[in-house]
Design an enzyme around this catalytic site. Structure first.
Site, short mmCIF file in Angstrom:
data_model
loop_
_atom_site.label_atom_id
_atom_site.label_comp_id
_atom_site.label_asym_id
_atom_site.label_seq_id
_atom_site.Cartn_x
_atom_site.Cartn_y
_atom_site.Cartn_z
N LYS A 199 0.79 -1.30 0.03
CA LYS A 199 0.23 -0.02 0.17
C LYS A 199 0.91 1.12 0.07
O LYS A 199 1.61 1.44 0.92
CB LYS A 199 -0.93 0.13 1.37
CG LYS A 199 -1.80 1.08 1.27
CD LYS A 199 -2.66 1.21 2.56
CE LYS A 199 -3.78 2.38 2.53
NZ LYS A 199 -4.73 2.01 3.73
N LYS A 221 1.52 9.72 6.50
CA LYS A 221 1.51 8.43 6.53
C LYS A 221 2.77 7.63 6.10
O LYS A 221 2.95 6.49 5.62
CB LYS A 221 0.33 7.56 6.04
CG LYS A 221 -0.94 8.09 6.65
CD LYS A 221 -2.23 7.24 6.17
CE LYS A 221 -3.32 7.80 7.00
NZ LYS A 221 -4.64 6.73 6.73
N LYS A 252 -2.39 -1.22 -3.77
CA LYS A 252 -3.05 -0.26 -3.55
C LYS A 252 -2.20 0.95 -3.81
O LYS A 252 -1.19 1.05 -2.96
CB LYS A 252 -3.93 -0.37 -2.50
CG LYS A 252 -4.60 1.07 -2.20
CD LYS A 252 -5.73 0.99 -0.74
CE LYS A 252 -6.53 2.05 -0.86
NZ LYS A 252 -7.09 2.09 0.57
N TYR A 317 -15.39 1.20 -6.93
CA TYR A 317 -16.43 1.84 -6.75
C TYR A 317 -17.34 1.74 -7.97
O TYR A 317 -18.72 2.12 -8.00
CB TYR A 317 -16.28 3.40 -6.16
CG TYR A 317 -15.44 3.35 -5.09
CD1 TYR A 317 -16.00 3.28 -3.76
CD2 TYR A 317 -13.99 3.63 -5.20
CE1 TYR A 317 -15.23 3.36 -2.79
CE2 TYR A 317 -13.18 3.74 -3.89
CZ TYR A 317 -13.65 3.68 -2.73
OH TYR A 317 -12.97 3.42 -1.65
#
Length: 331
Positions: A199, A221, A252, A317
């Site tokens: 990720k 992050k 991701k 989505y």
């Protein structure tokens, strides 16, 4: 006039029948997972401005989406909770509340559509007053090992509620092995783990964080998510997650990282998942709304390219849109 050309690859593209015969990659609705944002209330839908066509939904409306997914042959849903500020704290305590919003939603889905896979997000950020995926110390450091204890309790409660798959999206070191042990101790040996294995610290997550109001309150992050410049580092993450007991491994974001998906596909026997993230989806929608691209065509092309790169599981989505388009093609 006809030239003396021996090799004419266009012969194989002359008709839909011949193109279908040699097609190397197939996308079906069963490759798709629909991410959903669950919020408190009854019959409440709150549209997400940065993600046209998506909304935060109360559990009753989530169930409607799940019925639609199941009817279209979509494999499952991935759940992300919208947690009120008054239920957030530094230890993400609400995350392992047996009667919490996410656990209630999981139970309701498994009762309504038991054949639909339910994938539960395991991370602190929706529940954390700091907005980070890990526990933040007074010095502003993300404490890896304290975080893992919290994630284990979270995953166990999700499994107890009926989740088929728990999906740690936090990128803490060693969390897959500890979550596996925690699940097994409680008897949840059949609950799978989808590791967000690779990720990246990406700018493409912006609309998602708007949807959950889960952006970090301070800092970033970069100390736990991967540097977008790196690929080989991902092999180390992959090896560790395999050894610790991951059942699926995810890359991701999606489209900008198809080279990484290919690398993972070629270096593991595990199923490879990819997340077509909020920013990627929003770009398709925005360009379509401006008349610059055909959303339907570009959505299916995007997802097909993810399959071609080696992903067998696609979180998107656009899952319902894609499933409807694929059904129309079939008919």
């Amino acid at each position: 006039m006809s030239l003396q050309i021996t090799q004419r690859p266009r012969r194989n593209r002359r008709s839909e029948a011949s193109r279908g015969l040699i097609r190397e990659t197939v996308l079906t609705s069963n490759n798709l997972i629909l991410p959903l944002f669950v919020q408190e209330g009854q019959n409440v839908a709150s549209p997400i401005e940065a993600m046209p066509g998506c909304a935060r939904l109360s559990v009753d409306l989530i169930l409607e989406k799940c019925r639609e997914c199941f009817a279209l042959g979509i494999a499952g849903v991935a759940l992300f909770p919208v947690v009120p500020e008054n239920k957030k704290d530094e230890y993400a305590t609400e995350s392992h509340n047996p009667d919490g919003l996410l656990q209630q939603c999981i139970k309701a889905i498994k009762k309504e559509t038991p054949g639909l896979l339910v994938i539960a997000d395991v991370a602190m950020d929706p529940y954390s007053s700091a907005g980070h995926d890990g526990f933040v110390t007074q010095d502003g450091i993300i404490d890896n090992d304290i975080t893992i204890g919290i994630l284990c309790r979270m995953a166990v409660e999700q499994a107890r509620a009926g989740a088929d798959v728990v999906a740690p999206s936090d990128m803490m070191d060693g969390r897959i092995g500890e979550i596996r042990k925690a699940l097994d101790r409680e008897g949840f040996t059949d609950v799978a783990i989808c590791s967000y294995c690779i990720k990246y610290c990406s700018g493409f997550y912006g609309p998602f964080r708007q949807a959950l109001d889960s952006a970090p309150r301070s800092g970033d992050k970069k100390t736990y998510q991967m540097d977008p410049a790196n690929v080989k580092e991902g092999l180390r993450e992959l090896r560790l997650d395999e050894e610790e007991g991951a059942d699926w491994v995810m890359v991701k974001p999606g489209l900008p990282y198809l080279d990484v998906v290919r690398m993972v596909h070629e270096n593991t026997a595990l199923p490879v998942a990819i997340y077509h993230v909020s920013g990627e989806y929003a770009m398709l929608k925005a360009a379509s709304q401006n008349g610059w691209i055909d959303y339907d065509r570009c959505l299916l092309e995007t997802l097909l390219c993810m399959r071609r790169a080696g992903a067998s599981i696609i979180f998107t989505y656009g899952a319902i849109d894609a499933a409807k388009l694929l059904a129309a093609q079939h008919h």
